[in-house]
Write a protein that holds these residues in place. Sequence first.
Motif, PDB file in Angstrom:
ATOM      1  N   PHE B 114     -17.965 -89.853 -79.424  1.00 14.54           N
ATOM      2  CA  PHE B 114     -16.722 -89.790 -79.125  1.00 14.54           C
ATOM      3  C   PHE B 114     -16.274 -89.530 -77.767  1.00 14.54           C
ATOM      4  O   PHE B 114     -15.149 -89.635 -77.396  1.00 14.54           O
ATOM      5  CB  PHE B 114     -15.930 -88.781 -80.075  1.00 14.54           C
ATOM      6  N   ARG B 115     -17.338 -88.956 -77.005  1.00 17.04           N
ATOM      7  CA  ARG B 115     -17.322 -88.817 -75.668  1.00 17.04           C
ATOM      8  C   ARG B 115     -17.636 -89.985 -74.560  1.00 17.04           C
ATOM      9  O   ARG B 115     -17.091 -90.073 -73.585  1.00 17.04           O
ATOM     10  CB  ARG B 115     -17.832 -87.508 -74.972  1.00 17.04           C
ATOM     11  N   SER B 116     -18.302 -90.889 -75.491  1.00 17.79           N
ATOM     12  CA  SER B 116     -18.860 -92.101 -74.640  1.00 17.79           C
ATOM     13  C   SER B 116     -17.988 -93.302 -74.250  1.00 17.79           C
ATOM     14  O   SER B 116     -17.826 -93.936 -73.708  1.00 17.79           O
ATOM     15  CB  SER B 116     -20.129 -92.249 -75.089  1.00 17.79           C
ATOM     16  N   VAL B 117     -17.202 -93.445 -75.824  1.00 18.63           N
ATOM     17  CA  VAL B 117     -16.282 -94.619 -75.784  1.00 18.63           C
ATOM     18  C   VAL B 117     -14.785 -94.076 -75.342  1.00 18.63           C
ATOM     19  O   VAL B 117     -14.349 -93.120 -75.635  1.00 18.63           O
ATOM     20  CB  VAL B 117     -16.154 -94.990 -77.430  1.00 18.63           C
ATOM     21  N   PRO B 118     -14.191 -95.096 -74.475  1.00 16.82           N
ATOM     22  CA  PRO B 118     -13.165 -94.756 -73.874  1.00 16.82           C
ATOM     23  C   PRO B 118     -11.919 -94.442 -75.034  1.00 16.82           C
ATOM     24  O   PRO B 118     -12.009 -95.243 -76.060  1.00 16.82           O
ATOM     25  CB  PRO B 118     -12.749 -95.863 -73.063  1.00 16.82           C
ATOM     26  N   VAL B 119     -10.988 -93.548 -75.045  1.00 20.84           N
ATOM     27  CA  VAL B 119     -10.127 -93.415 -75.894  1.00 20.84           C
ATOM     28  C   VAL B 119      -9.046 -94.395 -76.152  1.00 20.84           C
ATOM     29  O   VAL B 119      -8.512 -94.730 -77.368  1.00 20.84           O
ATOM     30  CB  VAL B 119      -9.317 -92.029 -75.201  1.00 20.84           C
ATOM     31  N   GLY B 166      -7.180 -87.425 -81.716  1.00 22.86           N
ATOM     32  CA  GLY B 166      -7.648 -86.009 -82.197  1.00 22.86           C
ATOM     33  C   GLY B 166      -8.991 -86.213 -82.382  1.00 22.86           C
ATOM     34  O   GLY B 166      -9.796 -85.130 -81.978  1.00 22.86           O
ATOM     35  N   LEU B 167      -9.652 -87.273 -82.918  1.00 20.25           N
ATOM     36  CA  LEU B 167     -11.147 -87.039 -82.924  1.00 20.25           C
ATOM     37  C   LEU B 167     -12.024 -87.207 -81.686  1.00 20.25           C
ATOM     38  O   LEU B 167     -12.806 -86.422 -81.596  1.00 20.25           O
ATOM     39  CB  LEU B 167     -11.562 -88.419 -83.723  1.00 20.25           C
ATOM     40  N   ALA B 168     -11.366 -87.894 -80.733  1.00 20.47           N
ATOM     41  CA  ALA B 168     -11.903 -87.834 -79.088  1.00 20.47           C
ATOM     42  C   ALA B 168     -11.897 -86.387 -78.692  1.00 20.47           C
ATOM     43  O   ALA B 168     -12.700 -85.902 -77.990  1.00 20.47           O
ATOM     44  CB  ALA B 168     -11.417 -88.995 -78.244  1.00 20.47           C
ATOM     45  N   GLN B 169     -10.720 -85.886 -78.756  1.00 17.05           N
ATOM     46  CA  GLN B 169     -10.210 -84.396 -78.277  1.00 17.05           C
ATOM     47  C   GLN B 169     -11.434 -83.727 -79.053  1.00 17.05           C
ATOM     48  O   GLN B 169     -11.844 -82.655 -78.245  1.00 17.05           O
ATOM     49  CB  GLN B 169      -8.825 -84.146 -78.462  1.00 17.05           C
ATOM     50  N   ALA B 170     -11.579 -83.692 -80.224  1.00 18.98           N
ATOM     51  CA  ALA B 170     -12.511 -82.648 -80.934  1.00 18.98           C
ATOM     52  C   ALA B 170     -13.884 -82.646 -80.161  1.00 18.98           C
ATOM     53  O   ALA B 170     -14.401 -81.603 -80.283  1.00 18.98           O
ATOM     54  CB  ALA B 170     -12.527 -83.108 -82.370  1.00 18.98           C
ATOM     55  N   ALA B 171     -14.234 -83.820 -79.917  1.00 18.57           N
ATOM     56  CA  ALA B 171     -15.545 -83.794 -78.899  1.00 18.57           C
ATOM     57  C   ALA B 171     -15.290 -82.912 -77.744  1.00 18.57           C
ATOM     58  O   ALA B 171     -16.346 -82.367 -77.616  1.00 18.57           O
ATOM     59  CB  ALA B 171     -16.150 -85.294 -78.728  1.00 18.57           C
ATOM     60  N   TYR B 172     -14.431 -83.310 -77.014  1.00 17.56           N
ATOM     61  CA  TYR B 172     -14.341 -82.449 -75.842  1.00 17.56           C
ATOM     62  C   TYR B 172     -14.145 -80.950 -76.073  1.00 17.56           C
ATOM     63  O   TYR B 172     -14.924 -80.054 -75.670  1.00 17.56           O
ATOM     64  CB  TYR B 172     -13.059 -82.814 -74.791  1.00 17.56           C
ATOM     65  N   GLU B 222      -7.225 -79.311 -71.132  1.00 16.62           N
ATOM     66  CA  GLU B 222      -7.019 -80.394 -71.974  1.00 16.62           C
ATOM     67  C   GLU B 222      -5.758 -80.614 -72.502  1.00 16.62           C
ATOM     68  O   GLU B 222      -5.433 -81.869 -72.769  1.00 16.62           O
ATOM     69  CB  GLU B 222      -7.985 -80.013 -73.120  1.00 16.62           C
ATOM     70  N   VAL B 223      -5.129 -79.568 -72.684  1.00 14.19           N
ATOM     71  CA  VAL B 223      -3.654 -79.920 -73.232  1.00 14.19           C
ATOM     72  C   VAL B 223      -2.961 -80.758 -72.245  1.00 14.19           C
ATOM     73  O   VAL B 223      -2.248 -81.558 -72.729  1.00 14.19           O
ATOM     74  CB  VAL B 223      -2.968 -78.516 -73.565  1.00 14.19           C
TER      75      VAL B 223
END
Lengths: 254, 288
Positions: B114-119, B166-172, B222-223
């Motif tokens: 989820f960090r590698s694929v662009p949001v 949300g899913l991408a944010q969770a990874a960060y 991040e927010v």
Amino acid sequence: MTEPMVRIRGLRKRYGGREVLSGIDLDVAAGSVMCIIGPSGSGKSTLLSCINHLERIDGGRLWVGGELVGYREQNGRLYELPERQVARMRQKVGMVFQQFNLFPHMTALRNVMEAPIRVRGVTAARARQRAMELLDRVGLASKHARFPAQLSGGEQQRVAIARALAMEPQLMLFDEPTSALDPELVGEVLAAMKDLARSGMTMIVVTHELAFAREVGDELTFMDAGLVVERGHPRAVLAAPQEPRTKEFLSRVL
Amino acid sequence: MSASQGTVPAHIESTPGAERVVPLRHPWTWAASVLVLLIACGVAYSVATNPGFQWPVVAQYMFDRQILLGLSRTLELTAAAMFMGLVLGTGLAVMRLSANLLLSSISWLYIWFFRSVPVLVQLIFWYNFGALYPDITVSVPFGPVLYSASTNAVITPLTAALAGLGLAQAAYTAEVIRAGIVSVPLGQTRAAKALGMRPATIFVRIVFPQAMRVIIPPVGNEVISMVKSTSLVSVIALADLLYTAQLIYARTYETIPLLIVASAWYLIIVSLLSAGQHYLERHYRHHT
């Protein structure tokens, strides 16, 4: 003979491939002060951490107050207990660390109140009253609102002693309590410990303070390379060690 | 040091308090400052006077009902995606720190993906999820079906946006929280254990509050970054602040003023959040 407060039989502990405790047998009578000395790496701090199961053991048995520590024995095998049951056992064993380990985000008072409230369900008002009594006993009532970083090393260690006592333990473990202190601060911590010993607390003290051992200790154990090499009355051991390794160690530190 | 060594020059001794200390001059700094000031004035003048900016139109739409709705949608999306990121991220961080190899590997894999694929790609992907699975079915394996629905009914632009952000944010967030937890010295846990505290109590009362000091500043960033990332949802036709502005200028051709309206609101939100972050950091920067 009454049951000793701490009974250790054949205790073994390995880190990776290295054995740090190679079969320790030790009894500590209730109400007595046991001092443990020995060169660094001899396993004395590890031994202390096994007594309240901060470290798992790899062999032998260990009882505190007649209760097997950290394990349940069934058919000659030891099964490790779940952490919440171990936590219940730890309530009766207080511990004081070399680096104090006070909670930096809490005031001195809060440090002492926290465990009684969270673990024993004492009301905040009662915990506060008791904490103030204990801080007063170690001479720090006036500094109860300070945070650990605002206290000297000696003061932090005295708060740590009060914090451990707040759980009303039956046994106190001291892991080199004065080793991280500036020399002029050692006395105040030793004084608090002497006061505690006089009150009849069972204590196991890993220390380099031989004068303390001589004056306060009921028994002295010399450890080397994961074994108890010699034990006896502190004055006797310090004045006339029997084992060559004890003699050599004492000749280097005295 | 020369001939006067050891003696105090007479003029200093005779007029105490009159000594002058001359600091090093920085003429080039002054010259550069003047230049930058001139450029700034030029830009400000041009922005104020160029009729293309259409400031009256900006003022007209600044508090437009539609724009305010878009703004609230942006704020909701930021809050919801951040909440999802924090909850999921905490779980992932705990998994990542677990001694269990399977749990920590799964967490690692999730974070890696989820960090590698662009949001932006993730958003479009979730929006088109129906092409992959036409129906979503929850059932007991090889047993009865508990729930079933058409994917297009479940994955609306809003759920796609929430999933993507949300899913991408969770990874960060997971990495940030992990770093925070790791930063708390082991002695703290040992001391808490020695007092008879249970693992949950130790985490909540001892480790987490101390980890917060390390966690708060990056999560604040991040927010702020999330507020702006939400504008990506305009590609899946979710009426956030930017998409609302786009909808309006597609009709009125007042492109620039509406982009200015959107930018102004982003500026305001981010400024408020930055101030909030400052106070939060101060709160957790306890006496160490």
